[in-house]
Every structure is written in C-alpha cells, then in structure tokens.
Design a protein around this motif. Structure first.
Motif, PDB file in Angstrom:
ATOM      1  N   UNK A 377       0.710  -1.188  -0.174  1.00 26.77           N
ATOM      2  CA  UNK A 377       0.074  -0.121   0.100  1.00 26.77           C
ATOM      3  C   UNK A 377       0.926   1.280   0.098  1.00 26.77           C
ATOM      4  N   UNK A 378       0.087   2.526  -0.488  1.00 25.42           N
ATOM      5  CA  UNK A 378       0.884   3.729  -0.544  1.00 25.42           C
ATOM      6  C   UNK A 378       0.255   4.445   0.847  1.00 25.42           C
ATOM      7  N   UNK A 379       1.041   5.488   1.459  1.00 28.03           N
ATOM      8  CA  UNK A 379       2.109   5.905   1.077  1.00 28.03           C
ATOM      9  C   UNK A 379       3.606   5.120   1.410  1.00 28.03           C
ATOM     10  N   UNK A 380       3.450   3.967   2.415  1.00 28.75           N
ATOM     11  CA  UNK A 380       4.566   3.275   2.595  1.00 28.75           C
ATOM     12  C   UNK A 380       5.549   2.506   1.195  1.00 28.75           C
ATOM     13  N   UNK A 381       4.773   2.045   0.237  1.00 26.86           N
ATOM     14  CA  UNK A 381       5.407   1.693  -1.014  1.00 26.86           C
ATOM     15  C   UNK A 381       4.375   2.419  -2.186  1.00 26.86           C
ATOM     16  N   UNK A 382       5.153   3.380  -2.971  1.00 26.23           N
ATOM     17  CA  UNK A 382       4.104   3.777  -4.324  1.00 26.23           C
ATOM     18  C   UNK A 382       4.317   3.048  -5.526  1.00 26.23           C
ATOM     19  N   UNK A 383       5.049   2.258  -5.354  1.00 21.55           N
ATOM     20  CA  UNK A 383       5.241   1.203  -6.581  1.00 21.55           C
ATOM     21  C   UNK A 383       4.806  -0.050  -6.339  1.00 21.55           C
ATOM     22  N   UNK A 384       4.180  -0.736  -7.495  1.00 20.67           N
ATOM     23  CA  UNK A 384       3.699  -2.153  -7.358  1.00 20.67           C
ATOM     24  C   UNK A 384       2.691  -2.507  -6.347  1.00 20.67           C
ATOM     25  N   UNK A 385       1.703  -1.547  -5.999  1.00 16.54           N
ATOM     26  CA  UNK A 385       0.684  -1.408  -5.063  1.00 16.54           C
ATOM     27  C   UNK A 385      -0.481  -2.726  -5.719  1.00 16.54           C
ATOM     28  N   UNK A 386      -0.892  -3.249  -4.533  1.00 18.77           N
ATOM     29  CA  UNK A 386      -1.765  -4.393  -5.004  1.00 18.77           C
ATOM     30  C   UNK A 386      -1.993  -5.167  -3.786  1.00 18.77           C
ATOM     31  N   UNK A 387      -2.861  -6.270  -3.983  1.00 16.23           N
ATOM     32  CA  UNK A 387      -3.080  -7.250  -2.867  1.00 16.23           C
ATOM     33  C   UNK A 387      -3.058  -8.733  -3.422  1.00 16.23           C
ATOM     34  N   UNK A 388      -2.833  -9.659  -2.492  1.00 17.49           N
ATOM     35  CA  UNK A 388      -2.850 -11.036  -2.648  1.00 17.49           C
ATOM     36  C   UNK A 388      -3.555 -11.648  -1.677  1.00 17.49           C
ATOM     37  N   UNK A 389      -4.076 -12.888  -2.218  1.00 18.51           N
ATOM     38  CA  UNK A 389      -4.856 -13.743  -1.285  1.00 18.51           C
ATOM     39  C   UNK A 389      -3.950 -15.137  -1.141  1.00 18.51           C
ATOM     40  N   UNK A 390      -3.755 -15.636  -0.250  1.00 15.72           N
ATOM     41  CA  UNK A 390      -3.068 -16.923  -0.056  1.00 15.72           C
ATOM     42  C   UNK A 390      -3.809 -18.001   0.921  1.00 15.72           C
ATOM     43  N   UNK A 391      -3.618 -19.047   0.526  1.00 19.10           N
ATOM     44  CA  UNK A 391      -4.116 -20.236   1.490  1.00 19.10           C
ATOM     45  C   UNK A 391      -2.999 -20.313   2.328  1.00 19.10           C
ATOM     46  N   UNK A 392      -3.234 -21.048   3.610  1.00 17.19           N
ATOM     47  CA  UNK A 392      -2.371 -21.152   4.714  1.00 17.19           C
ATOM     48  C   UNK A 392      -1.167 -22.049   4.326  1.00 17.19           C
ATOM     49  N   UNK A 393      -1.566 -22.859   3.457  1.00 16.97           N
ATOM     50  CA  UNK A 393      -0.498 -24.066   2.925  1.00 16.97           C
ATOM     51  C   UNK A 393       0.450 -23.484   2.219  1.00 16.97           C
ATOM     52  N   UNK A 394       0.413 -22.039   1.509  1.00 20.42           N
ATOM     53  CA  UNK A 394       1.470 -21.472   1.100  1.00 20.42           C
ATOM     54  C   UNK A 394       1.050 -21.019  -0.689  1.00 20.42           C
ATOM     55  N   UNK A 395      -0.250 -21.528  -0.917  1.00 10.74           N
ATOM     56  CA  UNK A 395      -0.677 -21.347  -2.435  1.00 10.74           C
ATOM     57  C   UNK A 395      -1.035 -20.012  -2.581  1.00 10.74           C
ATOM     58  N   UNK A 396      -0.505 -19.135  -3.707  1.00 14.33           N
ATOM     59  CA  UNK A 396      -0.935 -18.109  -4.012  1.00 14.33           C
ATOM     60  C   UNK A 396      -2.267 -18.268  -5.030  1.00 14.33           C
ATOM     61  N   UNK A 397      -3.676 -17.778  -4.196  1.00 17.00           N
ATOM     62  CA  UNK A 397      -4.931 -18.088  -4.982  1.00 17.00           C
ATOM     63  C   UNK A 397      -5.220 -16.862  -5.834  1.00 17.00           C
ATOM     64  N   UNK A 398      -5.065 -15.707  -5.399  1.00 17.37           N
ATOM     65  CA  UNK A 398      -5.272 -14.576  -6.290  1.00 17.37           C
ATOM     66  C   UNK A 398      -4.361 -13.344  -6.024  1.00 17.37           C
ATOM     67  N   UNK A 399      -4.043 -12.522  -7.168  1.00 15.36           N
ATOM     68  CA  UNK A 399      -3.231 -11.429  -7.066  1.00 15.36           C
ATOM     69  C   UNK A 399      -4.078 -10.435  -7.937  1.00 15.36           C
ATOM     70  N   UNK A 400      -4.035  -9.104  -7.359  1.00 11.53           N
ATOM     71  CA  UNK A 400      -4.740  -7.883  -7.919  1.00 11.53           C
ATOM     72  C   UNK A 400      -3.667  -6.525  -7.923  1.00 11.53           C
ATOM     73  N   UNK A 401      -3.292  -5.845  -9.039  1.00  8.90           N
ATOM     74  CA  UNK A 401      -2.586  -4.865  -8.969  1.00  8.90           C
ATOM     75  C   UNK A 401      -3.396  -3.614  -8.962  1.00  8.90           C
ATOM     76  N   UNK A 402      -3.077  -2.806  -8.297  1.00 10.10           N
ATOM     77  CA  UNK A 402      -3.902  -1.576  -8.126  1.00 10.10           C
ATOM     78  C   UNK A 402      -3.002  -0.119  -8.242  1.00 10.10           C
ATOM     79  N   UNK A 403      -3.477   0.767  -8.812  1.00 11.98           N
ATOM     80  CA  UNK A 403      -2.729   1.817  -9.614  1.00 11.98           C
ATOM     81  C   UNK A 403      -1.936   2.264  -7.936  1.00 11.98           C
ATOM     82  N   UNK A 404      -2.844   3.034  -7.037  1.00 20.14           N
ATOM     83  CA  UNK A 404      -2.383   3.525  -5.934  1.00 20.14           C
ATOM     84  C   UNK A 404      -3.203   2.928  -4.766  1.00 20.14           C
ATOM     85  N   UNK A 405      -2.820   2.056  -4.301  1.00 19.57           N
ATOM     86  CA  UNK A 405      -3.706   1.246  -2.999  1.00 19.57           C
ATOM     87  C   UNK A 405      -3.407   1.813  -1.676  1.00 19.57           C
ATOM     88  N   UNK A 406      -4.520   2.200  -0.867  1.00 17.61           N
ATOM     89  CA  UNK A 406      -4.443   2.819   0.595  1.00 17.61           C
ATOM     90  C   UNK A 406      -4.761   1.717   1.669  1.00 17.61           C
TER      91      UNK A 406
END
Length: 578
Positions: A377-406
């Motif tokens: 998230x911004x303003x901590x990081x202004x590049x590569x903003x977005x979010x990811x949803x993981x399963x606790x076993x380590x699998x990445x299930x979903x990833x979404x890039x967002x222009x500037x995420x708060x």
C-alpha cells in the motif's frame, strides 16, 4: 452468510470497491463502486453487517446483505471512524482546528445514532492517537479520556457523566472486553524521578480502595501500548522510550509487562536483547506470542505465568498474527524485510508453509481462518501496489494490481460462522493464473536493458557451477558477487602465470622491461590506493550484511553500497595493470 464468501473492501485513488473472497474473487455487483478519489477512511462493524466510508462529500453507512443505505452523515473531512460493538452508533473524528474568532472549542469528535440518523454527542478531541471512545461489548458503557480523568457514560446516554476515574496525569486507558464486571487499565507516565505505572480499576466504583485490582510500576517509558486478552482477565503492557541512552538500539528501549485482574504482575523476561516488534494474544486468552530482539529476531510463545512454551527460533520477522481460531500462527517480516511468511500449526508446533509475500506492508487473516490477505500500500510503497490472497499452505490463490492502493480489509463475521480449519500440510492447488504468479522482473540499468539476463547463483557458489544454471534469472546482488569472483579468479590466474614465467626464465637472459604493471610490482602510491579500495569494499560487504539482517541504513551508507560496482572496476584495473 455463505461459507467462504467473506467480502474484501478495497480503497485507493480509483475509489472504493467491494470484491468477493475465496473462491470467486470477482467484484461484488450489488455494491458496485464509489469512484471518488477522496475516500479517506472506511470501516466495517464488528459483525460485518454494516459498512461505512467517507468519500469527501459525506459519510455513507450501508448494510452489507443488500448494500441498502442506512444513513448519510453530512461530513466531508472525516479522518477516523469506528462502529460501536453492536453497530448502533458510529463515532467520527476530523482534525481539530481553531479560528481566531472562536470562543469555545470545536467539537471534532462526534457520535451518531445510526437508527435515528442523528448526532447524539460531540466533544473536542485534539489528539488523533486518543480520539476513539471505548465501548464495552454490550454497549452499556462508553468511556473517553479527558485531562486527568476518564469519563464513563452508560446505556448510550451522553447527556450526563455517570462516573469518573480521577487519576492525576493519566494519558492512556483501555476498557476490558468480555462480560461485566468491566475493568479499566490506566497508564500514568512518571514525573520528577517517580516511576510510571499502570493500574487496573474495577468499574464503576473508582473511588473505592477495593476498586484497585492491580498495580505495576516501572521506569523508562515515554509511552505504552495496552493489550487486553479476549476474556478481559489480563493485560500486556508494551513500554517504550524514544531514545536508548546506551546507544544499542535504533528503536529506543522497550519492555513487556504482564498484569492480571487477580492482582498478579510481572515483567516478561525475553531471551534476546533488542526491540519488541510485535505482541499478540491468542484468541483463547491463555497464551501470547512475542517477536523481539535484534535481527534475526526471535519469536516465543508464553503462558499466563510468563513462562516460555515454545521458541520458534530466529528469522527475518517483525510481526505475529494468530488466525481467528488460534490454531495457526503466522510470523511475518514486513517493512525493510523481504516479506517472508512462516505458517505454524499451534497444536503440534510444526511449520506448515513458508511463502514469500514480497514488498508487503500489511497482513490480515480471513474470518474463515484459512486465507491470508497481504497488501502493498501507499504511502509506505508507491510502486507495485496491489493485494494477494493466499491459502495457509502457501498457495497464492489471487493477485490484483492497483494503481495506488491505500487500504484493504476483510469483512468480519460473527463468531461461530466458520468452523476451525483442520490443518493440512499439503498445498492446495493454486487458482491464480501463471501470469499473476510470475516473479517481477529484476531492475536492470538502462545500459544493460536488451541484453540476455545473467544466471542466478548463491552468494557462496563456486564460479565453475555457473554454467549449470544458464537461462535462470540472476539478482542484482548475485551479479555483483559474480563479478567479484571473476575478478579474483583473473587476478589469481595472472599471479600464477607471472610466477610460472619467473621460474621458467630464471636461467635465461632478462627480457626487456615491460610497460605492463602487475599488482606485485605496483608503485607505492598505487599500492596504498589499492589497499584503501579493498578496505572500502570490505566495509560495503559489512553494510550489506547489516541491511540483510534488517538494520535501517543511513543515506551515506546506502551511497557507499551504490558505489560498489565502480570500486570493483577500479580494483580490477589496478590489479591487472590496465
């Protein structure tokens, strides 16, 4: 609510939107979106049945089953807001301001009755850190801090103060969760050589000597953080100073104190010196986990006697998160660390998975206790903003890039909606597309763009193994290490060739003087320069090790690291006589 359909609220420069969690991850059509770029704040009620946000024009409150409007509050500049535990009231706070013509303070903290859609209380509250009124879970008590006092209102009636806790110098307090009787933990900083202390008072008879349940005093505390367990039977106190007078820590000095409503108190003895990064109670209220110590940090489980139950060892972590059921513990390293997650089973204390959530700035468990939401998230990081949803076993299930995420938030659910997940040590199949799971390209300077990528190596890997890894991507630091190894190998080869030539030519006439100068025959001034350059290179290696361990480097130290490549080149030229 259908299982595994808890929603995710997303707030950024593109406005506000609501998406489904696992397994669909699609946008919620019933909510649509609010495209205002001025959405400064959003929040769910504790059971997730209500959602509120401010879009720069007004505060809107909707119920989440059909997203129908509950009420609209005509406030444009709200910075903070929170629902009461049962969702009957909404507290809002805007920055305090005073005009020259004003004779009375401005009421910037307001409490709204949502069913009636009207304002029921207003107060002047200057500090953002202590803005929020503290409610009991049954909403029978609402308390707020004023100078040297804590005021308690009963049954949402703000026309009169029912009881006051008078305590000279009190700066912070927390009302215990759980059923009545309620307890107030109050903090008073030390003054003129006197110690600081935290005292527990039984509500509502604060003036009675019997109301004081426990007292814990300590020195060296500019501020504290009060953490009640879910049952309201004990509180942890994280104390902190702004400056460590010994100079040992960038973070100042910190300690951890334990106080129970039965009168017991003690200092939690930590096995490693250094800052306390994160403390969290287990949802069962019988234990807590602490991440502490100079990097690599330790993580330890403690029981209610403050005795260690389990040591997770050391690693690059500075956060701990229990899942809502308390049967999985997540250790994470954010900020200047690389985003490594460690998921541990609480029952048998075995490591389940170790995914890498690079550049993450926040983490939140899903209410189902199986999924994790990480975000950049911004303003901590202004590049590569977005979010990811993981399963606790380590699998990445979903990833979404967002222009500037708060901000990104899971929708809470009432207790009991989701059953405690059965621990599975086998990774679930990933539903994220291959495109989403691609590792981000390593930064390449403009002069190297368009060239074939280097191969990836371990820092201590011999140079002869490089050919076995062609086609793999190399990190920037590994590329520098490769150059250094190659430079050393060339210098060694030159010395060996030079030595063999000297032995072979011992019985022959001396050859004519050569214009090339080897490192063995450098002039004194160049020899001195070479020693200084190598000394700087060793200093850079030390700085890089400190950076890997999590230490925050100063600008001049970062500049030294940036100059590493030019140093290596200069050393090569001197050693090879170019």
């Amino acid at each position: 609510m259908a299982a595994k359909e808890s929603l995710v609220a997303v707030r950024g420069t593109d406005g506000l939107s609501m998406v489904h969690g696992s397994p669909s991850f699609r946008q919620h059509e019933g909510f649509g979106s609010d495209n205002s770029p001025r959405c400064r704040v959003m929040t769910f009620s504790s059971d997730g049945s209500l959602f509120a946000w401010c879009n720069g024009q007004s505060v809107l409150v909707v119920e989440t089953s059909q997203f129908s409007l509950v009420c609209r509050i005509p406030k444009e500049k709200i910075f903070c807001m929170a629902f009461s535990p049962k969702g009957t009231h909404l507290s809002t706070w805007e920055q305090y301001s005073v005009s020259k013509d004003q004779t009375t303070p401005t009421n910037n903290l307001e409490i709204w009755n949502l069913q009636a859609g009207r304002l029921v209380a207003g107060f002047a509250q200057k500090k953002k850190e202590t803005w929020q009124p503290k409610w009991s879970e049954d909403e029978s008590v609402c308390a707020r801090s004023v100078t040297n006092e804590v005021h308690c209102f009963h049954d949402a009636d703000f026309t009169s103060i029912v009881t006051k806790l008078r305590l000279q110098g009190v700066t912070d307090f927390e009302l215990s969760p759980g059923p009545p009787p309620f307890t107030v933990a109050a903090y008073v900083p030390g003054a003129k050589g006197a110690p600081c202390y935290v005292r527990l008072f039984r509500h509502p008879n604060f003036d009675s000597p019997a109301s004081v349940l426990a007292n814990k005093s300590f020195f060296k505390a500019d501020r504290v953080k009060l953490l009640w367990n879910k049952r309201g039977s004990a509180v942890l106190v994280v104390t902190a100073t702004d400056v460590d007078k010994s100079g040992a820590s960038y973070y100042g000095e910190q300690t951890l104190q334990y106080i129970s409503t039965s009168g017991e108190s003690s200092m939690v003895q930590l096995a490693k010196r250094g800052p306390i990064y994160s403390v969290q109670w287990s949802p069962n209220s019988k234990e807590f986990c602490v991440v502490y110590g100079f990097m690599p940090a330790k993580a330890t489980l403690f029981d209610l006697k403050c005795e260690p139950l389990f040591d997770f060892g050391t690693g690059p972590r500075n956060n701990v998160f229990y899942n809502p059921h308390g049967n999985i513990v997540c250790l994470a390293g954010f900020g200047n660390l690389r985003g490594q997650l460690e998921l541990w089973s609480r029952k048998d204390l075995k490591l389940i998975s170790k995914p890498q959530a690079s550049d993450s700035t926040s983490l939140e468990w899903s209410p189902d206790g199986e999924h994790i939401l990480t975000a950049t998230t911004s303003p901590r990081l202004r590049e590569g903003n977005g979010y990811k949803i993981w399963h606790y076993t380590g699998s990445l299930l979903h990833e979404k890039s967002v222009g500037e995420l708060w901000e990104v938030k899971w929708q809470p659910v009432p207790d009991g909606v989701f059953k405690e997940p059965v621990i599975n040590y086998r990774a679930v199949p990933s539903t994220a597309s291959q495109e989403q799971q691609k590792t981000k390209d390593v930064y390449r300077p403009p002069g190297l763009r368009g060239t074939a990528p280097s191969v990836k190596v371990h820092e201590n890997e011999p140079a002869e193994n490089l050919k076995q890894k062609e086609g793999q991507e190399m990190s920037k630091s590994a590329a520098k290490n490769k150059k250094k190894r190659e430079a050393k190998a060339r210098a060694k080869q030159e010395q060996e060739v030079s030595g063999e030539a000297q032995v072979a030519s011992a019985a022959l006439p001396s050859p004519p003087p050569s214009s090339a100068v080897t490192s063995a025959t450098l002039p004194p001034e160049k020899e001195k320069k070479l020693r200084n350059l190598k000394k700087k290179l060793r200093q850079i290696e030390d700085l890089k090790e400190q950076q890997k361990s999590g230490k925050i480097l100063e600008k001049n130290q970062m500049d030294k690291i940036a100059a590493e490549e030019s140093l290596i080149k200069e050393i090569q030229e001197l050693e090879l006589g170019r």
